[in-house]
Structures are given as structure tokens and as C-alpha cells.
Design a protein around this motif. Structure first.
Motif, PDB file in Angstrom:
ATOM      1  N   GLY A 152      26.103  42.949  41.089  1.00  0.00           N
ATOM      2  CA  GLY A 152      26.663  43.461  39.831  1.00  0.00           C
ATOM      3  C   GLY A 152      26.945  42.300  38.898  1.00  0.00           C
ATOM      4  N   SER A 153      27.153  42.605  37.614  1.00  0.00           N
ATOM      5  CA  SER A 153      27.533  41.544  36.667  1.00  0.00           C
ATOM      6  C   SER A 153      28.859  40.943  37.086  1.00  0.00           C
ATOM      7  CB  SER A 153      27.738  42.073  35.250  1.00  0.00           C
ATOM      8  OG  SER A 153      26.860  43.082  34.946  1.00  0.00           O
ATOM      9  N   ASP A 154      29.649  41.757  37.749  1.00  0.00           N
ATOM     10  CA  ASP A 154      30.970  41.315  38.149  1.00  0.00           C
ATOM     11  C   ASP A 154      30.899  39.996  38.911  1.00  0.00           C
ATOM     12  OD1 ASP A 154      33.692  41.596  39.646  1.00  0.00           O
ATOM     13  OD2 ASP A 154      33.628  43.185  38.137  1.00  0.00           O
TER      14      ASP A 154
ATOM     15  N   TYR B   2      36.851  40.019  32.418  1.00  0.00           N
ATOM     16  CA  TYR B   2      36.792  38.620  31.947  1.00  0.00           C
ATOM     17  C   TYR B   2      38.147  37.942  32.140  1.00  0.00           C
ATOM     18  CZ  TYR B   2      32.831  40.493  29.164  1.00  0.00           C
ATOM     19  OH  TYR B   2      31.690  41.123  28.737  1.00  0.00           O
TER      20      TYR B   2
ATOM     21  N   ALA C 104      30.992  40.729  24.832  1.00  0.00           N
ATOM     22  CA  ALA C 104      30.314  41.956  25.285  1.00  0.00           C
ATOM     23  C   ALA C 104      29.606  42.550  24.074  1.00  0.00           C
ATOM     24  CB  ALA C 104      31.327  42.933  25.874  1.00  0.00           C
TER      25      ALA C 104
ATOM     26  N   ASN D  18      32.787  46.791  25.274  1.00  0.00           N
ATOM     27  CA  ASN D  18      33.483  47.816  26.038  1.00  0.00           C
ATOM     28  C   ASN D  18      34.961  47.450  25.992  1.00  0.00           C
ATOM     29  OD1 ASN D  18      34.515  49.569  27.953  1.00  0.00           O
ATOM     30  ND2 ASN D  18      33.629  48.506  29.702  1.00  0.00           N
TER      31      ASN D  18
ATOM     32  N   ASP E 153      27.232  39.489  27.100  1.00  0.00           N
ATOM     33  CA  ASP E 153      27.175  40.518  28.136  1.00  0.00           C
ATOM     34  C   ASP E 153      26.482  41.752  27.553  1.00  0.00           C
ATOM     35  OD1 ASP E 153      27.636  42.503  29.994  1.00  0.00           O
ATOM     36  OD2 ASP E 153      29.757  42.004  30.286  1.00  0.00           O
TER      37      ASP E 153
ATOM     38  N   TYR F  51      25.164  47.130  27.976  1.00  0.00           N
ATOM     39  CA  TYR F  51      24.770  48.388  27.308  1.00  0.00           C
ATOM     40  C   TYR F  51      23.504  48.244  26.476  1.00  0.00           C
ATOM     41  CZ  TYR F  51      29.288  49.598  29.042  1.00  0.00           C
ATOM     42  OH  TYR F  51      30.338  49.816  29.890  1.00  0.00           O
TER      43      TYR F  51
ATOM     44  N   THR G 189      22.658  44.242  33.471  1.00  0.00           N
ATOM     45  CA  THR G 189      22.976  44.947  34.711  1.00  0.00           C
ATOM     46  C   THR G 189      22.125  46.205  34.810  1.00  0.00           C
ATOM     47  OG1 THR G 189      24.736  46.076  35.946  1.00  0.00           O
ATOM     48  CG2 THR G 189      24.891  46.176  33.565  1.00  0.00           C
TER      49      THR G 189
ATOM     50  N   SER H  66      23.494  48.740  36.238  1.00  0.00           N
ATOM     51  CA  SER H  66      24.529  49.767  36.461  1.00  0.00           C
ATOM     52  C   SER H  66      24.476  50.894  35.436  1.00  0.00           C
ATOM     53  CB  SER H  66      25.920  49.135  36.423  1.00  0.00           C
ATOM     54  OG  SER H  66      26.102  48.275  37.516  1.00  0.00           O
TER      55      SER H  66
ATOM     56  N   ARG I  22      24.441  47.958  42.733  1.00  0.00           N
ATOM     57  CA  ARG I  22      25.130  46.727  42.354  1.00  0.00           C
ATOM     58  C   ARG I  22      24.128  45.589  42.130  1.00  0.00           C
ATOM     59  NH1 ARG I  22      28.089  47.331  40.007  1.00  0.00           N
ATOM     60  NH2 ARG I  22      29.573  45.672  40.369  1.00  0.00           N
TER      61      ARG I  22
HETATM   62  C1  LIG Z   1      30.042  48.202  32.936  1.00  0.00           C
HETATM   63  C2  LIG Z   1      30.038  46.817  32.445  1.00  0.00           C
HETATM   64  C3  LIG Z   1      29.427  45.811  33.189  1.00  0.00           C
HETATM   65  C4  LIG Z   1      28.711  46.145  34.454  1.00  0.00           C
HETATM   66  O1  LIG Z   1      29.271  45.582  35.545  1.00  0.00           O
HETATM   67  P1  LIG Z   1      28.479  45.689  36.932  1.00  0.00           P
HETATM   68  O2  LIG Z   1      29.317  44.826  37.815  1.00  0.00           O
HETATM   69  O3  LIG Z   1      27.099  45.146  36.714  1.00  0.00           O
HETATM   70  O4  LIG Z   1      28.459  47.121  37.325  1.00  0.00           O
HETATM   71  C5  LIG Z   1      29.411  44.529  32.680  1.00  0.00           C
HETATM   72  N1  LIG Z   1      29.965  44.264  31.490  1.00  0.00           N
HETATM   73  C6  LIG Z   1      30.536  45.211  30.748  1.00  0.00           C
HETATM   74  C7  LIG Z   1      31.091  44.865  29.408  1.00  0.00           C
HETATM   75  C8  LIG Z   1      30.609  46.507  31.223  1.00  0.00           C
HETATM   76  O5  LIG Z   1      31.205  47.450  30.482  1.00  0.00           O
END
Ligand SMILES: *Cc1c(COP(=O)(O)O)cnc(C)c1O
Length: 369
Positions: A94-96, A123, A165, A169, A195, A198, A221, A223, A231
Motif C-alpha cells: 500500500g502507499s501507507d 502523513y 495529495a 483527501n 500522492d 485518486y 496505489t 487501492s 495492498r
Molecule cells: C486512500 C489513500 C491512499 C491509499 O493508501 P493505500 O495504503 O495505498 O491503500 C494514499 N493516499 C491518499 C491521500 C489516500 O486517500
């Protein structure tokens, strides 16, 4: 009485004070509800693709570690996103995990990370977990970046990383590209991570700029396009940066089932692109319908969700849930989000059910919670 009971509560003092003070990441139970809280793609896999996936996964050697450098998936992904020359990408759980890796690679006492705010809560949390200072810069009216304040903060704090972002978000808007360019110039040599979670709904990107802008990284991502469960995120930038970041990455961070799934799905990106286009159209229709309901203000969105403002967010959130619709109550995340709920774009019938429930809540016929 069990042995456990006699021992009493454990002494948690080895855990950091700030960690003990943290509120665990939680999501609301969604069983039986229309789930519009987590920016998931509402459409599942087509049946033939699901069957092919089952077959492919049955052949994965689960007794073996996954490759530390998953060439096949990285090459397919680089081709799919049109990665510029001189650039590389790395995969994350995941980006996380990629946010963790970037910050870990730069973290040191006194080091600062900046982001326009409110934005993605991870972040700030991950910055602080790594012992760095987080310096959020409040957004201006209408959720635009406050250019003067952001540039001043960057000049003063010299952040090692600035997260943007794009779209943002939880606000959903796409920041002005020229303002972000100014930020990238000012932040240099500090990293600027764009980021693009979206991106499939915004249809705009910073990827082509990576060759020129040597302090910018782009994060993507899978996701939000329909593969949140596997992930898989990716971080793109000049090869020199990625070579450093790879050293911080846990060696087997992306598991074999995810890699096999991604390998197959990257051959079927048309399926996901088609779904993203449907979701974007549906988003625009949803915003239009929201304007016709009294007592709600929808904000512009380039993502797969819509931020709305109502007078009594807690009541409306609970009312919607009682009527079977789960959204996200972001009204207490930040003063600028006062009154705000975030609604993921669902299937047409789900959005219609949401609109009907919302109208019912706002017309005062709210079900008691
Ligand atoms: C949903 C989202 C992600 C995605 O995170 P994952 O870990 O890839 O699921 C990343 N950055 C932002 C701003 C998001 O809203």
C-alpha cells in the motif's frame, strides 16, 4: 481465576507516551450497510477474471519467499503508467508503507515534514512516529493551498519531505498545479511527494514531470481503482532517489499473492479504467443531485468521493447509518472540516439510496439513533 488474571495488568511503560496516547485506527462496522466510507471501488472483478485469478493463485509457491525485486510486476506497472526515462519505481504494501519508507529514509531528530492541511492523516501520524516534527499548513478558503503561508513555512522549516495529495483527501479538490510547482521549487532539495491515489478519477498527473523535477516523487496505489484488498502502492521518481529508498524497504514487503494478482490485473487495466470512468461520471451526477437538496453544500471533487457540509454532521451521520448508509464523519478532523461528511461514490443504486436517505435526514424526518 486464570494465571493471567493473577498477574494483573502489564506495565506498559516501555511503550512511548505518545503511542499510548494515540487513538487506534478504526473503521465503523459496515455489515448490512451501504458502504460509502472508505473510497473503495464498488464494482467487483468480472467473473471470468476472478476465475482466472483463482487458477493463477493456486499455483503460487507459498513455501517460497517472494522476489525482493519483483521485476515482472514493476516492468508491467512502469509500462502501464508510462514511467519517464531516468526514473524507477518501488512497490509498497500500500502507499501507507511507502510513506513510512520515505520518512524513515529522511528521519532524524529535529527534521520537519510539511503538508497542506487538512489532508491524508497518515502523513502526520507516520512523521511523528518516526520522531520528526510535522508542520501542517492550513488550507485557504475553498480548500486551496495557501501559497504564501506554505512557501513561508518551507522557507523557515526546510522540510526534508513535503506531502501533497493531488487530488486531496478528504477535501476532494485538485490543487492548482502552478502553486504546487512553486512549492517544489521552494522545497528543493527537500523531497516533494505528490500522492496521486485518486489519479484515475482526476485524469491528470505529475509523472511526465519527474525527469525534469529532480526533487519530486509521485506515489500511486491500486487501492482506489478496485484492488484495495491486495495492498499495492508504488512510488516513482528519479532512479537515484529510488536506489536510496530501496535500502530502507523491508526485503519481502509485497507478498507473493499480491504480486501474482497484480501481474494478472495489470494485463486487464481496461477493466479498471472503465470502472473508474463510470465512477467519475457517477460522481458528477451525485454532486449535481446534491445541489438540489436543501441544507447541504457539496464541494467540487476530482476523486471518487464527495465532501459535503451540513449543519449537524453528527446527527446526519447517525441518521444515514440508521437508514442503512455508512459515510465518513470527518467533521472533527480539523476546524476547516466543521460540518463535513465524506461520501464515497458507489454504484448508481447506492448513490440514489444515499441521496434519498440524506434528503430524509435533512428534512427533519430523521430516525432516532
Ligand atoms: C486512500 C489513500 C491512499 C491509499 O493508501 P493505500 O495504503 O495505498 O491503500 C494514499 N493516499 C491518499 C491521500 C489516500 O486517500
Amino acid at each position: 481465576m486464570s494465571l493471567l488474571g493473577r498477574a494483573g495488568a502489564p506495565d506498559l511503560s516501555p511503550i512511548r507516551d505518545d503511542v499510548r496516547a494515540m487513538i487506534p485506527f478504526g473503521t465503523h462496522p459496515a455489515a448490512g450497510l451501504i458502504k460509502l466510507d472508505a473510497m473503495e471501488n464498488p464494482y467487483g472483478l468480472p467473473a471470468d477474471l476472478a476465475r482466472e485469478l483463482a487458477d493463477r493463485l493456486s499455483h503460487v509457491a507459498l513455501n517460497r519467499y517472494p522476489p525482493t525485486d519483483p521485476r515482472v510486476v514493476k516492468t508491467k506497472l512502469a509500462r502501464a503508467i508510462d514511467l519517464p526515462d531516468g526514473c524507477s519505481l518501488m512497490l509498497g504494501n500500500g502507499s501507507d508503507e511507502l510513506i513510512h519508507i520515505v520518512i524513515q529514509a529522511c528521519a532524524a531528530p529535529g527534521v520537519c515534514v510539511v503538508s497542506p492541511w487538512p489532508s491524508f492523516v497518515r502523513y502526520g501520524l507516520i512523521t511523528r512516529l518516526n520522531g520528526c516534527t510535522f508542520a501542517p499548513v492550513p488550507l485557504a478558503d475553498g480548500f486551496a493551498i495557501d501559497q504564501a503561508a506554505t512557501l513561508a513555512t518551507i522557507r523557515e522549516r526546510r522540510p526534508v519531505v513535503t506531502f501533497v495529495a493531488w487530488p486531496n483527501n478528504p477535501t476532494g479538490n485538485l490543487f492548482d498545479r502552478h502553486v504546487v510547482e512553486r512549492i517544489a521549487d521552494e522545497a528543493s532539495p527537500g523531497l516533494v511527494v505528490i500522492d496521486e491515489a485518486y489519479q484515475p478519477f482526476a485524469r491528470d498527473t505529475w509523472l511526465p514531470d519527474l525527469g525534469e523535477r529532480t526533487n519530486v516523487l509521485v506515489m500511486r496505489t491500486l487501492s482506489k481503482i478496485g484492488l484495495a484488498g491486495i495492498r499495492l502502492g508504488c512510488l516513482c521518481g528519479r532512479t537515484e532517489w529510488l536506489a536510496e529508498l530501496e535500502k530502507v524497504k523491508p526485503p519481502y514487503n509485497v507478498n507473493a499473492l499480491t504480486l501474482e494478482t497484480a501481474d494478472l490485473m495489470l494485463d486487464h487495466l481496461d477493466v479498471f479504467a472503465h470502472q473508474a470512468a463510470r465512477i467519475s461520471d457517477e460522481r458528477d451526477r451525485l454532486i449535481e443531485s446534491l445541489f438540489s437538496i436543501g441544507g447541504v453544500t457539496p464541494f467540487v471533487s476530482a476523486a471518487n468521493f464527495v465532501l459535503i457540509r451540513v449543519a449537524e454532521p453528527d446527527e446526519v451521520f447517525a441518521g444515514l447509518r440508521n437508514l442503512g448508509v455508512l459515510v465518513a464523519n470527518v467533521s472533527k478532523l480539523h476546524p476547516q472540516l466543521a460540518g463535513c461528511l465524506r461520501v464515497t461514490v458507489g454504484r448508481p443504486q447506492e448513490n440514489a439510496a444515499f441521496l434519498e436517505a440524506l434528503a430524509q435526514c435533512l428534512s427533519g424526518r430523521m430516525t432516532e439513533s
